[in-house]
Design a protein around this motif. Structure first.
Motif, PDB file in Angstrom:
ATOM      1  N   SER A 144       0.799  -1.213   0.000  1.00  0.00           N
ATOM      2  CA  SER A 144       0.000   0.000   0.000  1.00  0.00           C
ATOM      3  C   SER A 144       0.835   1.268   0.000  1.00  0.00           C
ATOM      4  CB  SER A 144      -0.935   0.006   1.219  1.00  0.00           C
ATOM      5  OG  SER A 144      -0.184  -0.036   2.413  1.00  0.00           O
ATOM      6  N   LEU A 186      -0.094   4.021  -2.525  1.00  0.00           N
ATOM      7  CA  LEU A 186      -1.421   4.614  -2.517  1.00  0.00           C
ATOM      8  C   LEU A 186      -1.351   6.083  -2.135  1.00  0.00           C
ATOM      9  CD1 LEU A 186      -3.438   1.720  -0.892  1.00  0.00           C
ATOM     10  CD2 LEU A 186      -3.515   2.451  -3.263  1.00  0.00           C
ATOM     11  N   ALA A 241      -7.490   7.533   0.284  1.00  0.00           N
ATOM     12  CA  ALA A 241      -8.560   6.572   0.559  1.00  0.00           C
ATOM     13  C   ALA A 241      -9.852   7.356   0.712  1.00  0.00           C
ATOM     14  CB  ALA A 241      -8.269   5.792   1.828  1.00  0.00           C
ATOM     15  N   TRP A 247      -3.174   9.410   2.096  1.00  0.00           N
ATOM     16  CA  TRP A 247      -2.712   8.159   2.696  1.00  0.00           C
ATOM     17  C   TRP A 247      -1.896   8.402   3.963  1.00  0.00           C
ATOM     18  CZ3 TRP A 247      -5.128   4.001   1.955  1.00  0.00           C
ATOM     19  CH2 TRP A 247      -4.614   2.783   2.384  1.00  0.00           C
ATOM     20  N   LYS A 252      -7.509   7.887   9.715  1.00  0.00           N
ATOM     21  CA  LYS A 252      -6.663   6.745   9.305  1.00  0.00           C
ATOM     22  C   LYS A 252      -5.689   6.414  10.408  1.00  0.00           C
ATOM     23  CE  LYS A 252      -3.744   5.066   5.550  1.00  0.00           C
ATOM     24  NZ  LYS A 252      -2.461   4.904   6.252  1.00  0.00           N
ATOM     25  N   ASN A 261      -2.369   4.806  10.718  1.00  0.00           N
ATOM     26  CA  ASN A 261      -1.276   4.396   9.833  1.00  0.00           C
ATOM     27  C   ASN A 261      -0.616   3.101  10.305  1.00  0.00           C
ATOM     28  OD1 ASN A 261      -1.666   6.595   8.128  1.00  0.00           O
ATOM     29  ND2 ASN A 261      -0.289   7.897   9.336  1.00  0.00           N
ATOM     30  N   ASN A 287      -2.896   0.512   9.110  1.00  0.00           N
ATOM     31  CA  ASN A 287      -3.267   0.642   7.697  1.00  0.00           C
ATOM     32  C   ASN A 287      -4.783   0.540   7.517  1.00  0.00           C
ATOM     33  OD1 ASN A 287      -1.534   1.378   5.673  1.00  0.00           O
ATOM     34  ND2 ASN A 287      -1.331  -0.671   4.814  1.00  0.00           N
ATOM     35  N   ALA A 315      -9.555   3.047  -2.489  1.00  0.00           N
ATOM     36  CA  ALA A 315      -8.222   3.644  -2.420  1.00  0.00           C
ATOM     37  C   ALA A 315      -7.731   3.889  -3.841  1.00  0.00           C
ATOM     38  CB  ALA A 315      -7.258   2.734  -1.677  1.00  0.00           C
TER      39      ALA A 315
END
Length: 123
Positions: free
Chosen positions: A27, A30, A33, A52, A71, A73, A76, A97
């Protein structure tokens, strides 16, 4: 990358609900999202997007102030907190995403989608 959404269900008007979207796989590339929702016979509606890194959220006018995207991190995982729910919030909610960071309000800009999760708000 795969997205696994969870957290839907039945809630009364005025209630709250937490949706989660866990990303597995590679990911790092990315960019954003997002969360969308869809009701039968209507187009998929954009709700919110976060970069992200998880530090820049943006919201649609229809949910700004009621929904919150965030989010984690370390895990994830992207979250959508739904507050002050109304019967018209009833829909299937999708997380997505993208490897791009433009046109994030447009579903076609997202190249990875999770399975939808049903949210039903009773009156």
């Amino acid at each position: 990358v795969q997205l696994q959404a969870s957290g839907g269900g039945l809630v009364q008007t005025g209630g709250s609900m937490n949706l989660s979207c866990a990303a597995t796989g590679r990911s790092l590339d990315l960019q954003v999202a997002g969360w969308f929702r869809q009701v039968p016979g209507k187009e998929r509606e954009w709700l919110a997007t976060i970069n992200w890194s998880g530090d820049f959220p943006v919201y649609s006018f229809s949910v700004h102030g009621r929904f919150r995207i965030s989010k984690d991190n370390a895990k994830n995982t992207v979250f959508l907190k739904l507050n002050s729910l109304k019967p018209e919030d009833t829909a299937v909610y999708y997380c997505a995403a993208s490897h791009n960071n433009y046109a994030f309000q447009v579903p076609d800009s997202y190249d990875i989608w999770g399975r939808g999760t049903q949210v039903t708000v009773s009156s």
